[in-house]
Scaffold this motif. Structure first.
Motif, PDB file in Angstrom:
ATOM      1  N   ALA A  14       0.837  -1.210   0.000  1.00 13.96           N
ATOM      2  CA  ALA A  14       0.000   0.000   0.000  1.00 13.96           C
ATOM      3  C   ALA A  14       0.870   1.258   0.000  1.00 13.96           C
ATOM      4  N   MET A  15       1.953   1.220   0.774  1.00 17.42           N
ATOM      5  CA  MET A  15       2.834   2.398   0.813  1.00 17.42           C
ATOM      6  C   MET A  15       3.579   2.568  -0.512  1.00 17.42           C
ATOM      7  N   LEU A  16       3.908   1.432  -1.135  1.00 10.54           N
ATOM      8  CA  LEU A  16       4.551   1.516  -2.450  1.00 10.54           C
ATOM      9  C   LEU A  16       3.594   2.202  -3.425  1.00 10.54           C
ATOM     10  N   ALA A  17       2.324   1.797  -3.364  1.00  8.35           N
ATOM     11  CA  ALA A  17       1.325   2.425  -4.239  1.00  8.35           C
ATOM     12  C   ALA A  17       1.188   3.907  -3.907  1.00  8.35           C
ATOM     13  N   SER A  18       1.184   4.233  -2.598  1.00  9.96           N
ATOM     14  CA  SER A  18       1.041   5.633  -2.185  1.00  9.96           C
ATOM     15  C   SER A  18       2.251   6.461  -2.596  1.00  9.96           C
ATOM     16  N   SER A  19       3.356   5.787  -2.813  1.00  8.80           N
ATOM     17  CA  SER A  19       4.557   6.496  -3.251  1.00  8.80           C
ATOM     18  C   SER A  19       4.614   6.586  -4.786  1.00  8.80           C
ATOM     19  N   ALA A  20       4.059   5.574  -5.447  1.00  9.89           N
ATOM     20  CA  ALA A  20       4.156   5.530  -6.922  1.00  9.89           C
ATOM     21  C   ALA A  20       3.074   6.380  -7.593  1.00  9.89           C
ATOM     22  N   TRP A  21       1.864   6.316  -7.046  1.00  4.66           N
ATOM     23  CA  TRP A  21       0.758   7.004  -7.729  1.00  4.66           C
ATOM     24  C   TRP A  21       0.889   8.533  -7.756  1.00  4.66           C
ATOM     25  N   PRO A  22       1.474   9.187  -6.754  1.00  7.11           N
ATOM     26  CA  PRO A  22       1.657  10.645  -6.887  1.00  7.11           C
ATOM     27  C   PRO A  22       2.462  11.027  -8.135  1.00  7.11           C
ATOM     28  N   LEU A  23       3.285  10.083  -8.616  1.00  9.15           N
ATOM     29  CA  LEU A  23       4.085  10.388  -9.809  1.00  9.15           C
ATOM     30  C   LEU A  23       3.203  10.517 -11.054  1.00  9.15           C
TER      31      LEU A  23
END
Lengths: 560, 250
Positions: free
Chosen positions: B88-97
């Protein structure tokens, strides 16, 4: 001819895939498959190099698509493809028996093939993205090779260090590629370097020079990959990995820094300041690597620091403008160091059974430090050792290139060559022998042969790698500094060396008094050397602090 | 209206603090398929809001906010041990890009494809999470290490999924990051590169604590061969789609 070039990186990748798929069926015989394909790669690489030298067509480039996925055939890629595939083949053959009792035999050969393919792709890449892909893959595959034995915590720890340092080195190259693409709008090297030559003074944000910034970023990448101070801590500690991996790493992978700097030579030629930075970082690394090598009591760790020192020297050569010499150096060092690593296991094994050292005069002189009473007048020997190497070096260089005195970089390297020659002659003149004059004559003859051979081969190699004389001169000019500063630095360096020799002499003659007088300074130096300048400790502390902060943030935000 | 849509989209292409909603939701869903659906659909809602509302995100404030959000979660990933939360944190870090990519005014298809590329790795990590939880009762890194010795197939899948999470070549994340960087300003590019470095650090820590090290924990069955081939097929499809999408250029 360029079509054949594709086979060189593709065959090892194909070998990796076949090894993976067939290892269950073929068992240990799968290694033969891997070695067979690598033989083929060496044959093709040899053919390509010979054809390139014999042909007159010049560099070639070929892309699969309009954007990325391209290879080039030029002197650098042709020579490095042969060197890399050759060293990899030796490592493959060595590993057949060496790894036979290790678990994951097939996996090891698969990783070895992947690594070979990645390095070959790196040296032959014809565009920025292909280069980035290969550059990233090298670090990742090295991590898995070093962690091949999956259980020992120390192996995992140092594989992890290596991986993180390599990642640190990957990202500046990405940024350099982005800046180049944004400024010049090209991905392929031929077009890119053409545009850089046409517009070398382009500026970017904050009025930074594009070439200078890119050169700096490429240099950072090279520092991480080639273990330059302070990004060197991974190199001496990666001995937990299998010996063939150490050999491949020290003979091939760690040279990536020198290769990438040469690949971007058309950028560095417009970035004199960065060449100076390369020189300084290389010099510091060479000094620290050599000092730490001398203080180790573990043969493999000592070899690790020796590699660090050599890599420092290689980077220093690029900083002096001698780009081709750096490649020549890395090839020579790769062959030499690979042999040492592959032989280290046998040396350790035999030393455990018996020391096997003949108790002859050479052993007494080198190991027990017992020298013969002086048989030749020291004043004459002093004069001979100072003058003869200088004459040999100057004559050899004048023979291959008359204008070498105009190149500061060449003089710097000449200076180091002179110091090395003096050290050798002066250190050996007290070796116990029946005929000291004959021995001295032989040493001088050997030195002359090495210098003449090295100068001739080095010069020929430089002409092959950089056939454009104007470009070679431009590199040396970019690396130069103003004449007065240069002369002052040479004098200063000479004084440091002379005082160093005097200090060494005084320490030997008046050992007792010097020991007492400098006990505190010596203790400080001792602790610095034994803790390897505390660099790894600083990184450990920083890592712990960052992890602690990350944990606190997670607790504050309840892991959401 | 545009401002409202951007705020709404900030929940689905999560920007901190709106990202807390997605992370709470992801942690609260127990059913694996529901969680998978959430990961795939959630960011596409954000993309749909941007596309249908014809919102063209722009400006240094939004770019900085997106970069810092990505950095914030990438940094926190370093010490997360539960693999589901890690994903989930990976997604939260990737999606802002996705915001940074949207600022380059790409086509709708490219924006959807970019978001999918950024979703692939978190989804693979969710699969890993379920495989671990099913065999070892909990998917905590560091709890049962050294899986490479007894569970080689599962370890292989963990390794490949983690490499995808680190956005290494030839996974779609690698090309997606290059696409963002090709149009980024220097400061944003440095931020994105730091995010990339943190993903690598977090990924390597995850591997150290699961695949490598001395074996500990209960005896468990390895991944069946058929499942391994299915996952391998899925990964090949993801890689091929990423390669096709980039079309041979940045």
């Amino acid at each position: 001819m360029i079509e054949l070039q594709w086979l060189i990186p593709l065959l090892p990748f194909l070998a990796a895939l076949m090894v993976h798929l067939l290892s269950a069926r073929l068992g240990k015989r799968v290694a033969r498959l891997s070695v067979g394909i690598n033989w083929l790669v060496v044959i093709i690489a040899t053919f390509q190099l010979v054809s390139y030298i014999a042909g007159d067509s010049g560099p070639e480039w070929m892309g699969l698509a309009s954007g990325w996925g391209s290879l080039q055939l030029d002197p650098l890629s042709a020579i490095m493809a042969l060197v890399v595939s050759g060293i990899s083949l030796v490592v493959h053959i060595y590993s057949i028996r060496y790894m036979i009792e290790e678990p994951g035999y097939g996996r090891f050969f698969m990783l070895l093939d992947l690594m070979t393919g990645s390095i070959l792709l790196m040296v032959m890449a014809g565009d920025l993205i292909t280069l980035l892909i290969a550059w990233h893959l090298i670090g990742v595959i090295l991590y898995f090779l070093l962690a091949h034995n999956t259980e020992p915590p120390t192996a995992q720890r140092y594989a992890f260090w290596t991986f993180i340092t390599y990642r640190l080195g990957d990202l500046p190259l990405v940024l350099a590629a982005v800046i180049l693409f944004q400024t010049y709008g090209a991905l392929d090297f031929p077009t890119l370097f053409e545009r850089i030559a046409a517009m070398p003074d382009a500026r970017m944000v904050m009025d930074l020079p594009v070439t200078g910034t890119v050169a700096f970023l490429v240099a950072l990448s090279a520092f991480a990959k080639s273990a330059q101070f302070p990004l060197h801590t991974w190199l001496p500690y990666t001995m937990e990995g299998p010996t063939p991996v150490s050999a491949l790493m020290h003979a091939g992978i760690v040279n990536a820094g020198g290769i990438i700097i040469n690949r971007f030579a058309p950028v560095f030629v417009h970035s004199g300041e960065i060449l100076h930075l390369l020189f300084i970082v290389g010099l510091v690394t060479a000094l620290i690597g050599s000092v730490l090598m001398l203080t180790q009591n573990d043969i493999k760790k000592s070899l690790g620091y020796s590699t660090m020192g050599q890599m420092g020297f290689m980077i220093m050569e690029t900083g002096a403008g001698a780009f081709a010499l750096a490649i020549f150096h890395l090839i020579a060092h790769g062959l030499f160091k690979g042999t040492m690593f592959l032989g280290a296991g046998n040396v350790i094994g035999s030393a455990r059974k018996h020391d096997g050292v003949p108790n002859d005069p050479l052993y007494e002189f080198l190991v027990e430090r017992k020298s013969a009473p002086a048989r030749l007048p020291w004043l004459i020997i002093g004069a001979v050792t100072l003058i003869v190497p200088l004459i040999i070096l100057v004559m050899a260089h004048a023979w291959v290139a008359e204008d070498f005195f105009q190149k500061q970089g060449a003089i710097v390297l000449l200076f180091f060559g002179w110091i090395t020659g003096v050290q050798v002659l002066f250190a050996t003149h007290r070796l116990d022998t029946e005929n000291p004059l004959r021995m001295m004559a032989l040493i001088i003859l050997s030195f002359a042969l090495i210098v003449v051979g090295y100068s001739f081969v080095g010069h020929t190699f430089e002409n092959f790698l950089y056939p454009d004389a104007a470009f070679r001169t431009a590199l040396y000019t970019a690396a130069g500094i103003d004449a007065v500063t240069f002369d002052m630095l040479v004098v200063l360096l000479a004084l440091i060396v002379v005082f160093g020799w005097m200090g060494a002499y005084l320490t030997k003659v008046r050992r007792q008094r010097v020991d007492e007088g400098h006990s505190n300074a010596r203790l400080t130096l001792y602790s610095l050397f034994s803790r390897e300048f505390y660099v790894a400790d600083v990184y450990d502390r920083m890592t712990a602090s960052l992890l602690d902060l990350s944990k606190r943030l997670n607790v504050w935000f309840k892991w959401s | 209206m545009t401002g409202l849509l951007i705020i709404l989209a900030a929940f689905f292409l999560p920007l901190f603090p709106a990202s807390l909603v997605f992370n709470r939701l992801a942690a609260g869903i127990d059913h694996p398929m529901a969680r998978l659906a959430l990961f795939v659909i959630w960011p596409q809602i954000g993309v749909a809001l941007l596309v249908w509302g014809d919102v063209a995100p722009a400006g240094p404030v939004l770019a900085t906010w997106a970069t810092l959000s990505a950095l914030f979660y990438a940094f926190r990933m370093l010490t997360v041990r539960e693999v589901g939360r890690w994903a989930a944190m990976l997604a939260s870090s990737a999606w802002p890009l996705v915001w940074l990519f949207a600022m380059q005014a790409p086509s709708e298809v490219a924006l959807v494809a970019f978001t999918l590329a950024m979703t692939a790795a978190p989804v693979l990590m969710l699969l890993v999470r379920d495989a671990l939880a099913r065999r070892l009762e909990a998917a905590y890194t560091g709890l049962h290490g050294g899986l490479a010795r007894d569970l080689p197939r599962l370890s292989g899948v963990i390794v490949v999924a983690t490499l995808a999470a680190m956005a290494l070549p030839l996974f779609p994340g690698f090309f997606a990051l290059l696409a963002v960087l090709s149009g980024a300003t220097l400061s944003v590019a440095i931020g994105v590169l730091l995010v990339w470095l943190l993903w690598s650090w977090a990924g390597a820590r995850l591997l150290q604590a699961t695949v490598f090290g001395p074996r500990s924990g209960p005896i468990a069955a390895d991944l069946p061969l058929s499942t391994t081939w299915m996952v391998a097929g899925l990964i090949v499809v993801i890689v091929a789609a990423g390669l096709l999408w980039t079309g041979g250029a940045v």
